[in-house]
Write an enzyme that holds these catalytic residues in place. Structure first.
Site, PDB file in Angstrom:
ATOM      1  N   ARG A 155       3.760  -0.397  -4.975  1.00 55.21           N
ATOM      2  CA  ARG A 155       3.359  -0.893  -3.721  1.00 55.21           C
ATOM      3  C   ARG A 155       2.104  -1.621  -3.607  1.00 55.21           C
ATOM      4  O   ARG A 155       1.787  -2.249  -2.495  1.00 55.21           O
ATOM      5  CB  ARG A 155       3.410   0.437  -2.504  1.00 55.21           C
ATOM      6  CG  ARG A 155       4.741   1.170  -2.517  1.00 55.21           C
ATOM      7  CD  ARG A 155       4.807   2.169  -1.541  1.00 55.21           C
ATOM      8  NE  ARG A 155       4.651   1.745  -0.139  1.00 55.21           N
ATOM      9  CZ  ARG A 155       5.704   1.255   0.548  1.00 55.21           C
ATOM     10  NH1 ARG A 155       6.927   1.503  -0.049  1.00 55.21           N
ATOM     11  NH2 ARG A 155       5.480   0.790   1.817  1.00 55.21           N
ATOM     12  N   CYS A 165       0.902  -1.268  -0.090  1.00 59.34           N
ATOM     13  CA  CYS A 165       0.010  -0.010   0.033  1.00 59.34           C
ATOM     14  C   CYS A 165       1.203   1.199  -0.172  1.00 59.34           C
ATOM     15  O   CYS A 165       2.242   1.339   0.709  1.00 59.34           O
ATOM     16  CB  CYS A 165      -0.924   0.016   1.204  1.00 59.34           C
ATOM     17  SG  CYS A 165      -2.259  -1.213   1.261  1.00 59.34           S
ATOM     18  N   TRP A 200      -2.939  -2.494  -1.706  1.00 61.10           N
ATOM     19  CA  TRP A 200      -2.636  -4.075  -1.825  1.00 61.10           C
ATOM     20  C   TRP A 200      -3.515  -4.764  -0.808  1.00 61.10           C
ATOM     21  O   TRP A 200      -3.455  -4.494   0.376  1.00 61.10           O
ATOM     22  CB  TRP A 200      -1.108  -4.200  -1.439  1.00 61.10           C
ATOM     23  CG  TRP A 200      -0.745  -5.824  -1.757  1.00 61.10           C
ATOM     24  CD1 TRP A 200      -0.571  -6.227  -3.035  1.00 61.10           C
ATOM     25  CD2 TRP A 200      -0.611  -6.764  -1.018  1.00 61.10           C
ATOM     26  NE1 TRP A 200      -0.218  -7.639  -3.254  1.00 61.10           N
ATOM     27  CE2 TRP A 200      -0.304  -7.935  -1.719  1.00 61.10           C
ATOM     28  CE3 TRP A 200      -0.875  -6.855   0.409  1.00 61.10           C
ATOM     29  CZ2 TRP A 200      -0.170  -9.233  -1.076  1.00 61.10           C
ATOM     30  CZ3 TRP A 200      -0.872  -8.229   0.851  1.00 61.10           C
ATOM     31  CH2 TRP A 200      -0.311  -9.284  -0.032  1.00 61.10           C
ATOM     32  N   GLU A 260       6.782 -15.013 -11.214  1.00 60.25           N
ATOM     33  CA  GLU A 260       6.181 -13.919 -10.780  1.00 60.25           C
ATOM     34  C   GLU A 260       5.651 -12.888 -11.808  1.00 60.25           C
ATOM     35  O   GLU A 260       4.541 -12.068 -11.825  1.00 60.25           O
ATOM     36  CB  GLU A 260       7.044 -13.235  -9.696  1.00 60.25           C
ATOM     37  CG  GLU A 260       8.255 -12.562 -10.254  1.00 60.25           C
ATOM     38  CD  GLU A 260       9.179 -11.850  -9.429  1.00 60.25           C
ATOM     39  OE1 GLU A 260       8.491 -11.358  -8.238  1.00 60.25           O
ATOM     40  OE2 GLU A 260      10.448 -11.784  -9.336  1.00 60.25           O
ATOM     41  N   HIS A 287      16.253 -37.352  -8.512  1.00 61.13           N
ATOM     42  CA  HIS A 287      15.579 -38.024  -7.323  1.00 61.13           C
ATOM     43  C   HIS A 287      14.000 -37.294  -7.546  1.00 61.13           C
ATOM     44  O   HIS A 287      13.497 -37.425  -6.271  1.00 61.13           O
ATOM     45  CB  HIS A 287      16.164 -37.254  -6.243  1.00 61.13           C
ATOM     46  CG  HIS A 287      17.732 -37.522  -6.092  1.00 61.13           C
ATOM     47  ND1 HIS A 287      17.763 -39.044  -5.751  1.00 61.13           N
ATOM     48  CD2 HIS A 287      18.862 -37.025  -6.139  1.00 61.13           C
ATOM     49  CE1 HIS A 287      19.243 -39.231  -5.584  1.00 61.13           C
ATOM     50  NE2 HIS A 287      19.792 -38.002  -6.068  1.00 61.13           N
ATOM     51  N   ASN A 325      -1.490   2.067   5.826  1.00 61.89           N
ATOM     52  CA  ASN A 325      -0.721   0.992   5.066  1.00 61.89           C
ATOM     53  C   ASN A 325      -0.597   0.144   6.410  1.00 61.89           C
ATOM     54  O   ASN A 325       0.075   0.639   7.266  1.00 61.89           O
ATOM     55  CB  ASN A 325       0.254   1.280   4.616  1.00 61.89           C
ATOM     56  CG  ASN A 325       1.559   0.522   4.245  1.00 61.89           C
ATOM     57  OD1 ASN A 325       1.242  -0.677   4.108  1.00 61.89           O
ATOM     58  ND2 ASN A 325       2.700   0.918   4.115  1.00 61.89           N
ATOM     59  N   GLY A 326      -0.585  -1.293   6.124  1.00 64.53           N
ATOM     60  CA  GLY A 326      -0.691  -2.008   7.473  1.00 64.53           C
ATOM     61  C   GLY A 326      -1.710  -2.996   7.737  1.00 64.53           C
ATOM     62  O   GLY A 326      -2.758  -2.963   6.998  1.00 64.53           O
ATOM     63  N   LYS A 385       5.642  -4.357  -4.220  1.00 66.38           N
ATOM     64  CA  LYS A 385       6.954  -4.231  -4.070  1.00 66.38           C
ATOM     65  C   LYS A 385       7.550  -4.557  -2.716  1.00 66.38           C
ATOM     66  O   LYS A 385       8.622  -4.990  -2.599  1.00 66.38           O
ATOM     67  CB  LYS A 385       7.583  -2.975  -4.594  1.00 66.38           C
ATOM     68  CG  LYS A 385       8.988  -2.834  -4.732  1.00 66.38           C
ATOM     69  CD  LYS A 385       9.769  -3.634  -5.916  1.00 66.38           C
ATOM     70  CE  LYS A 385      11.022  -3.402  -5.802  1.00 66.38           C
ATOM     71  NZ  LYS A 385      11.629  -4.402  -6.517  1.00 66.38           N
ATOM     72  N   GLU A 390      16.604 -18.240  -8.664  1.00 70.10           N
ATOM     73  CA  GLU A 390      15.993 -17.006  -9.077  1.00 70.10           C
ATOM     74  C   GLU A 390      15.486 -16.742 -10.554  1.00 70.10           C
ATOM     75  O   GLU A 390      14.648 -16.031 -10.672  1.00 70.10           O
ATOM     76  CB  GLU A 390      17.337 -15.857  -8.920  1.00 70.10           C
ATOM     77  CG  GLU A 390      17.152 -14.486  -9.331  1.00 70.10           C
ATOM     78  CD  GLU A 390      16.183 -13.868  -8.504  1.00 70.10           C
ATOM     79  OE1 GLU A 390      15.684 -14.274  -7.778  1.00 70.10           O
ATOM     80  OE2 GLU A 390      15.971 -12.772  -8.976  1.00 70.10           O
ATOM     81  N   LYS A 446      11.773 -15.517 -11.110  1.00 68.80           N
ATOM     82  CA  LYS A 446      11.541 -14.502 -12.086  1.00 68.80           C
ATOM     83  C   LYS A 446      10.532 -14.556 -12.927  1.00 68.80           C
ATOM     84  O   LYS A 446       9.547 -13.917 -13.421  1.00 68.80           O
ATOM     85  CB  LYS A 446      12.788 -13.833 -12.792  1.00 68.80           C
ATOM     86  CG  LYS A 446      13.904 -13.225 -12.064  1.00 68.80           C
ATOM     87  CD  LYS A 446      13.517 -11.700 -11.903  1.00 68.80           C
ATOM     88  CE  LYS A 446      12.772 -11.756 -10.384  1.00 68.80           C
ATOM     89  NZ  LYS A 446      13.728 -11.482  -9.347  1.00 68.80           N
TER      90      LYS A 446
HETATM   91  C1  F6R Z   1      11.298 -11.151  -6.457  1.00 66.79           C
HETATM   92  C2  F6R Z   1      10.998  -9.976  -5.335  1.00 66.79           C
HETATM   93  C3  F6R Z   1      10.715 -10.557  -4.026  1.00 66.79           C
HETATM   94  C4  F6R Z   1      11.488  -9.787  -2.869  1.00 66.79           C
HETATM   95  C5  F6R Z   1      10.958 -10.288  -1.520  1.00 66.79           C
HETATM   96  C6  F6R Z   1      12.122  -9.667  -0.440  1.00 66.79           C
HETATM   97  O1  F6R Z   1      11.417 -10.489  -7.453  1.00 66.79           O
HETATM   98  O2  F6R Z   1      11.450  -8.904  -5.385  1.00 66.79           O
HETATM   99  O3  F6R Z   1      10.625 -11.636  -3.936  1.00 66.79           O
HETATM  100  O4  F6R Z   1      13.093 -10.138  -3.207  1.00 66.79           O
HETATM  101  O5  F6R Z   1       9.822  -9.460  -1.194  1.00 66.79           O
HETATM  102  O6  F6R Z   1      12.001  -8.218  -0.632  1.00 66.79           O
HETATM  103  P1  F6R Z   1      12.930  -7.162   0.091  1.00 66.79           P
HETATM  104  O7  F6R Z   1      14.466  -7.545  -0.738  1.00 66.79           O
HETATM  105  O8  F6R Z   1      12.663  -5.697  -0.174  1.00 66.79           O
HETATM  106  O9  F6R Z   1      13.131  -7.422   1.423  1.00 66.79           O
END
Ligand code: F6R
Length: 612
Positions: free
Chosen positions: A27, A2, A74, A492, A508, A100-101, A607, A485, A489
């Site tokens: 956000r 948010c 969000w 998501e 396995h 936000n929260g 984010k 990773e 990517k």
């Molecule tokens: C994936 C992504 C998330 C963040 C995770 C941690 O692309 O961005 O998996 O890595 O939410 O966020 P931070 O690094 O801000 O603690």
């Protein structure tokens, strides 16, 4: 999660709020709304969907209010809808709030308020929160700030809130606990936001609010108190944020811009810290506890998501170069599983946003047991950067695309620098190897630049696999976390199911998935497990899997076996993740674009994950 924004001053508030919401949209984008004071009435405008929906709703109207609040959501309590969108207002429609929260005891408060006859229009905890404030204000006949202050001593949970009232039309009340909040200081005007991005074009003077502080803001004055009404000192910080860094700069998406920024962001991360010619490595933020870090018997790393993957790479580097045992923990598991942490233990927390709720809680837990906490954080002034003992900023610039890219490579850069410094001090690597690795690290930006030249080829490959329903990503050694990773990517942003695995684990279980329809991405650069991964590729090929291999420039063997190869420049294996991840970022980006997905704002994600 948010985004909140507020303004009080002499300018029309609405355009400032709308622009601020666009900047904060990363956000959360389930709904957007604003509240303004038009003459003496609260005008609340809100709409399910993105900020552009709110903009459409308001495009034929003009608003004169010079005070207002805005929110991009969000969803937590209540589905995304017009009625659950913020701002929410009190039952008498005199107070409006953005939040936000999460208010954890909202159920009990709602029951109590319902028994008193209050009715609710939405399913949110936030509407309960503002009604609770309304009730306290009326029952005790208090000013807005006193009512808010008393309410805050009774709610359980996390919040960054801004409240306005028709009865006190020249005032905003803002407060935070566990969710970020920055106040920008202008001339007879104030800006409030979840981060500095909506503020930077108006002022570079900001105050970062601390937990359990309440700001009473008028056009000419800002007073900060705590929940016991004790005045608080506020330190004014200068923002080191450039407007260009939060704009797309000609790229179609923030994610693409951030992928291509990596040669620069990695160089920025090393700037002033690494000088390979002189053999120098200085991390100014790690000073007082440097000995403790060097002599650590064990290091625990906590993080979430992509940052956790960076932690896994660090485990390989620290164990390999520094001979220190490392445990890498999901912050969300660590905080609830009664971990064994002793006085003086070393914990490294990795976070791009510096606001991730689980990582924050993991730090607090370890700190309460006497651990020494180092932060590897991107966002300057963020909560994690402020509660750690020491640390190093990434200096990667704001990352706005929801999928993390340049933060990941900057995290790897910092962690490699920390490991090299420890290894050199401890003597676990020779001086010549140390020097060699410094040179290799300094050359990484140029190698990333070369890896980015694979973009056209990756795009071509993407068009062949964009309709796949599943993907496997396999790597060994340092490239195993890169496989995780790459899979994250893809999942998501393109919504294709993908799994990352250590290549040898395939037999396995996951090997059962392989048939002619299964694309398998191998991260198979030349390193100490090269021969082993070549065998794994053959195992997949003999089951008709489609192999896309990331290989070192000049490899002649794997291209004969794989269906598609993408070359990256050679480097030391400990640094290879910095380079081998690049084509995987591009692959996920192009596939997502080809599938018509919104890469910067993937569904259900946000984010900054400020809820647990
Ligand atoms: C994936 C992504 C998330 C963040 C995770 C941690 O692309 O961005 O998996 O890595 O939410 O966020 P931070 O690094 O801000 O603690």
């Amino acid at each position: 999660m948010c985004g909140i924004v507020g303004y009080i001053g002499g300018k029309p508030a609405f355009p400032i709020l709308l622009k601020g919401l666009k900047r904060l949209e990363y956000r959360g984008y389930d709904s957007a709304g604003v509240a303004l004071l038009e003459s003496t009435n609260l005008e609340v405008l809100k709409k399910k969907g993105k900020v552009s929906e709110l903009e459409k709703l308001t495009e034929t109207k003009t608003y004169s209010s010079t005070i207002g609040i805005g929110h991009t959501r969000w969803a937590t309590h209540g589905e995304p809808s017009d009625k659950n969108a913020h701002p929410h207002y009190s039952s008498d429609q005199k107070l409006a709030i953005i939040h936000n929260g999460i208010i954890e005891n909202y159920g009990a408060l709602k029951t109590e308020l319902s028994e008193k006859g209050y009715e609710f229009r939405s399913d949110t905890d936030t509407e309960v929160f503002i009604t609770f404030i309304e009730d306290i204000k009326k029952t005790l006949d208090l000013t807005l700030e006193d009512a808010v202050r008393i309410a805050l001593t009774k709610v359980v949970g996390a919040y960054a809130i801004v409240i306005m009232s028709t009865e006190e039309p020249d005032k905003l009340i803002a407060a935070r606990k566990g969710s970020p909040m920055v106040i920008g200081l202008g001339k007879n005007e104030y800006y409030i936001a979840s981060d500095a991005s909506p503020i930077v074009e108006y002022t570079n003077e900001v105050i970062y609010m601390e937990d359990e502080q309440i700001a009473i803001i008028t056009r000419n004055d800002l007073t900060i108190v705590d929940t016991k009404d004790v005045p608080q000192k506020a330190e004014i910080h200068k923002l080191d944020l450039k407007l260009e860094s939060i704009e797309k700069g000609g790229y179609e998406h923030f994610m693409l811009k951030e992928i291509f920024e990596q040669p620069r962001s990695i160089a920025d991360c090393m700037r002033g810290r690494l000088n390979a010619t002189e053999g120098l490595l200085t991390l100014g933020g790690i000073r007082n506890y440097s000995e403790a870090l060097t002599n650590a018997e064990k290091i625990v790393i906590v993080a979430c998501g992509t940052s956790w993957h960076a932690g896994l790479v660090a485990e390989y580097i620290f164990e390999d170069l520094c001979r220190i045992p490392v445990e890498v923990e999901y912050a969300s598991e660590f905080r609830y599983r009664n971990p064994v942490i002793r006085e003086g233990d070393i914990l490294i927390a990795i976070s791009q946003s510096g606001e991730t709720a689980d990582t924050l809680a993991a730090i607090e837990l370890a700190k309460s047991k006497g651990a020494i906490i180092f932060g590897v954080v991107n966002t300057v002034g963020s909560s994690i950067s402020r509660i750690t003992h020491e640390g190093a900023y990434l200096h990667a610039g704001p990352e706005i695309g929801v999928a993390s890219t340049k933060a990941f490579t900057a995290q790897l850069t910092i962690l490699a620098m920390i490991a090299l410094r420890i290894a050199s001090k401890k003597g676990t690597i020779s001086e010549s190897k140390y020097r060699e690795l410094l040179v290799d690290l300094e050359n990484i930006p140029a190698k990333v630049e070369t890896a980015l030249k694979s973009d056209d080829k990756v795009k071509e490959i993407s068009s062949l696999f964009k309709d796949a329903r599943n993907f496997l990503y396999l790597g060994r050694g340092y490239n195993f976390p890169v496989a995780l990773e790459g899979a994250l990517k893809l999942k998501e942003i393109s919504y294709i199911h993908a799994e990352g695995y250590p290549a040898a684990e395939m037999k396995h279980g996951p090997i059962a998935l392989i048939d002619e329809n299964m694309p398998v991405v191998f991260i198979a650069t030349r390193d100490s497990s090269y021969d082993k991964i070549v065998s794994n590729i053959q195992e997949v090929k003999s089951r008709k899997g489609k192999v896309i291999a990331i290989v070192t420039e000049g490899d002649v063997l794997i291209p004969k076996m794989a269906d598609h190869t993408i070359e990256v420049p050679a480097t030391h294996e400990a640094l290879m993740p910095l380079v081998s991840v690049i084509p995987l970022q591009l692959l996920s980006y192009h596939i997502a674009v080809m599938r018509g997905a919104n890469v910067d704002q993937p569904r259900n994600l946000a984010k900054s994950v400020t809820v647990e």
